[in-house]
Motif scaffolding. Structure first.
Motif, PDB file in Angstrom:
ATOM      1  N   ALA A   1       0.863  -1.177   0.000  1.00  0.00           N
ATOM      2  CA  ALA A   1       0.000   0.000   0.000  1.00  0.00           C
ATOM      3  C   ALA A   1       0.901   1.229   0.000  1.00  0.00           C
ATOM      4  N   SER A   2       0.710   2.078  -0.983  1.00  0.00           N
ATOM      5  CA  SER A   2       1.485   3.318  -1.043  1.00  0.00           C
ATOM      6  C   SER A   2       0.598   4.458  -0.569  1.00  0.00           C
ATOM      7  N   CYS A   3       1.225   5.430   0.068  1.00  0.00           N
ATOM      8  CA  CYS A   3       0.457   6.537   0.628  1.00  0.00           C
ATOM      9  C   CYS A   3       1.274   7.821   0.542  1.00  0.00           C
ATOM     10  N   GLY A   4       0.578   8.919   0.672  1.00  0.00           N
ATOM     11  CA  GLY A   4       1.223  10.225   0.658  1.00  0.00           C
ATOM     12  C   GLY A   4       0.322  11.225   1.348  1.00  0.00           C
ATOM     13  N   ASP A   5       0.905  12.329   1.793  1.00  0.00           N
ATOM     14  CA  ASP A   5       0.089  13.328   2.486  1.00  0.00           C
ATOM     15  C   ASP A   5       0.348  14.739   1.966  1.00  0.00           C
ATOM     16  N   GLN A   6      -0.322  15.680   2.590  1.00  0.00           N
ATOM     17  CA  GLN A   6      -0.275  17.080   2.183  1.00  0.00           C
ATOM     18  C   GLN A   6       1.117  17.690   2.354  1.00  0.00           C
ATOM     19  N   GLU A   7       1.938  17.127   3.236  1.00  0.00           N
ATOM     20  CA  GLU A   7       3.287  17.644   3.467  1.00  0.00           C
ATOM     21  C   GLU A   7       4.310  17.063   2.496  1.00  0.00           C
ATOM     22  N   GLY A   8       3.883  16.172   1.624  1.00  0.00           N
ATOM     23  CA  GLY A   8       4.794  15.575   0.657  1.00  0.00           C
ATOM     24  C   GLY A   8       5.452  14.291   1.116  1.00  0.00           C
ATOM     25  N   ARG A   9       5.091  13.817   2.303  1.00  0.00           N
ATOM     26  CA  ARG A   9       5.629  12.532   2.760  1.00  0.00           C
ATOM     27  C   ARG A   9       4.965  11.411   1.969  1.00  0.00           C
ATOM     28  N   THR A  10       5.749  10.448   1.531  1.00  0.00           N
ATOM     29  CA  THR A  10       5.203   9.245   0.905  1.00  0.00           C
ATOM     30  C   THR A  10       5.840   8.031   1.549  1.00  0.00           C
ATOM     31  N   ASN A  11       5.174   6.906   1.436  1.00  0.00           N
ATOM     32  CA  ASN A  11       5.710   5.680   2.011  1.00  0.00           C
ATOM     33  C   ASN A  11       5.035   4.485   1.363  1.00  0.00           C
TER      34      ASN A  11
ATOM     35  N   GLU B   1      -6.309   8.745   1.888  1.00  0.00           N
ATOM     36  CA  GLU B   1      -6.161   7.981   0.652  1.00  0.00           C
ATOM     37  C   GLU B   1      -4.953   7.059   0.701  1.00  0.00           C
ATOM     38  N   PHE B   2      -5.007   6.017  -0.129  1.00  0.00           N
ATOM     39  CA  PHE B   2      -3.904   5.080  -0.278  1.00  0.00           C
ATOM     40  C   PHE B   2      -4.109   4.330  -1.592  1.00  0.00           C
ATOM     41  N   VAL B   3      -3.075   3.625  -2.025  1.00  0.00           N
ATOM     42  CA  VAL B   3      -3.151   2.802  -3.231  1.00  0.00           C
ATOM     43  C   VAL B   3      -2.757   1.383  -2.860  1.00  0.00           C
ATOM     44  N   ILE B   4      -3.581   0.412  -3.241  1.00  0.00           N
ATOM     45  CA  ILE B   4      -3.219  -0.995  -3.108  1.00  0.00           C
ATOM     46  C   ILE B   4      -2.526  -1.396  -4.400  1.00  0.00           C
ATOM     47  N   ASN B   5      -1.266  -1.819  -4.286  1.00  0.00           N
ATOM     48  CA  ASN B   5      -0.457  -2.236  -5.426  1.00  0.00           C
ATOM     49  C   ASN B   5      -0.239  -3.739  -5.338  1.00  0.00           C
ATOM     50  N   LEU B   6      -0.713  -4.485  -6.328  1.00  0.00           N
ATOM     51  CA  LEU B   6      -0.572  -5.938  -6.290  1.00  0.00           C
ATOM     52  C   LEU B   6       0.887  -6.327  -6.419  1.00  0.00           C
ATOM     53  N   THR B   7       1.254  -7.411  -5.745  1.00  0.00           N
ATOM     54  CA  THR B   7       2.635  -7.867  -5.671  1.00  0.00           C
ATOM     55  C   THR B   7       2.836  -9.098  -6.553  1.00  0.00           C
ATOM     56  N   THR B   8       3.933  -9.078  -7.288  1.00  0.00           N
ATOM     57  CA  THR B   8       4.306 -10.189  -8.156  1.00  0.00           C
ATOM     58  C   THR B   8       5.602 -10.819  -7.658  1.00  0.00           C
ATOM     59  N   GLU B   9       5.986 -11.928  -8.302  1.00  0.00           N
ATOM     60  CA  GLU B   9       7.264 -12.567  -7.967  1.00  0.00           C
ATOM     61  C   GLU B   9       8.419 -11.562  -8.070  1.00  0.00           C
ATOM     62  N   LYS B  10       8.402 -10.727  -9.104  1.00  0.00           N
ATOM     63  CA  LYS B  10       9.474  -9.753  -9.297  1.00  0.00           C
ATOM     64  C   LYS B  10       9.499  -8.694  -8.195  1.00  0.00           C
ATOM     65  N   LEU B  11       8.351  -8.437  -7.573  1.00  0.00           N
ATOM     66  CA  LEU B  11       8.255  -7.424  -6.517  1.00  0.00           C
ATOM     67  C   LEU B  11       8.324  -8.012  -5.112  1.00  0.00           C
ATOM     68  N   LEU B  12       8.471  -9.318  -5.006  1.00  0.00           N
ATOM     69  CA  LEU B  12       8.372  -9.974  -3.703  1.00  0.00           C
ATOM     70  C   LEU B  12       9.446  -9.522  -2.713  1.00  0.00           C
ATOM     71  N   ARG B  13      10.682  -9.399  -3.152  1.00  0.00           N
ATOM     72  CA  ARG B  13      11.746  -8.946  -2.234  1.00  0.00           C
ATOM     73  C   ARG B  13      11.432  -7.549  -1.723  1.00  0.00           C
ATOM     74  N   ALA B  14      10.985  -6.680  -2.616  1.00  0.00           N
ATOM     75  CA  ALA B  14      10.627  -5.313  -2.212  1.00  0.00           C
ATOM     76  C   ALA B  14       9.455  -5.331  -1.240  1.00  0.00           C
ATOM     77  N   ALA B  15       8.468  -6.177  -1.503  1.00  0.00           N
ATOM     78  CA  ALA B  15       7.303  -6.255  -0.615  1.00  0.00           C
ATOM     79  C   ALA B  15       7.721  -6.709   0.778  1.00  0.00           C
ATOM     80  N   ASP B  16       8.550  -7.725   0.855  1.00  0.00           N
ATOM     81  CA  ASP B  16       9.006  -8.200   2.161  1.00  0.00           C
ATOM     82  C   ASP B  16       9.825  -7.122   2.863  1.00  0.00           C
TER      83      ASP B  16
END
Length: 191
Positions: free
Chosen positions: A20-30, A66-81
């Motif tokens: 899940a990616s998120c961001g706010d009014q101050e420009g913080r994202t995570n 607000e937030f975004v749900i980003n589906l995870t694939t084999e290629k993204l698995l290391r990043a997700a963990d």
């Protein structure tokens, strides 16, 4: 078959392992890795994620709504963990995992993860404080789908993306197709 009785716990597996990616009014994202997520309703399209209030992303989502749900694939698995065990308070997960923040179509602050085959843009409608986790109920505002998985007829082949799931502490590659919706009652074709 012998069974043991255990204390109450969450044994509903497998689950989607999403970022899940998120961001706010101050420009913080995570980016926060979430397995407590799912579908709530079809019409209107609604989903949820459950997040511990102590997590860095919690306040970002709570403030921006607000937030975004980003589906995870084999290629993204290391990043997700990795995004699930590191805190955005301490590191820039985008930079460390070489992920690209992209513009959401309908959200003001939360970016999409460009490398994900599906980005589900969500606007929070309600926060339910349930205990260890608070549930962010959200309306789906838009879905971005990678055209690499579209065929000539315009059909989206998500199952070709190499999706992964989370099951009892482990990540699992989704396997072979065993049927499709309604196959158990479908009439057989005559020859």
């Amino acid at each position: 078959m012998a069974k043991e009785i255990w204390k109450p716990g969450n044994m509903l597996y497998p689950l989607p392992a999403v970022m899940a990616s998120c961001g706010d009014q101050e420009g913080r994202t995570n980016i926060i890795t979430v397995a407590w997520t799912g579908t709530v309703c079809t019409n209107p399209a609604m989903v949820y994620i459950s997040v511990r209030p102590q997590r860095y992303s919690y306040d970002i989502i709570r403030r921006s709504g607000e937030f975004v749900i980003n589906l995870t694939t084999e290629k993204l698995l290391r990043a997700a963990d990795w995004c699930g065990v590191r805190s955005g308070r301490d590191v820039d997960k985008w930079k460390e995992m070489h992920l690209t923040p992209g513009k959401a179509a309908k959200l003001a602050f939360a970016p999409v993860i460009e490398e994900s085959p599906v980005n589900i843009e969500c606007r929070v409608t309600e926060v339910k404080e349930l205990g260890s986790h608070h549930m962010f109920l959200a309306r789906v505002e838009a879905v971005q789908a990678d055209t690499a998985y579209m065929d000539e007829a315009g059909r989206f082949h998500l199952n070709d993306a190499g999706l992964v799931a989370y099951s009892h502490g482990e990540y699992m590659e989704l396997g072979k197709k065993r049927g499709s919706f309604g196959y158990s009652v479908k009439k057989k074709k005559r020859r």
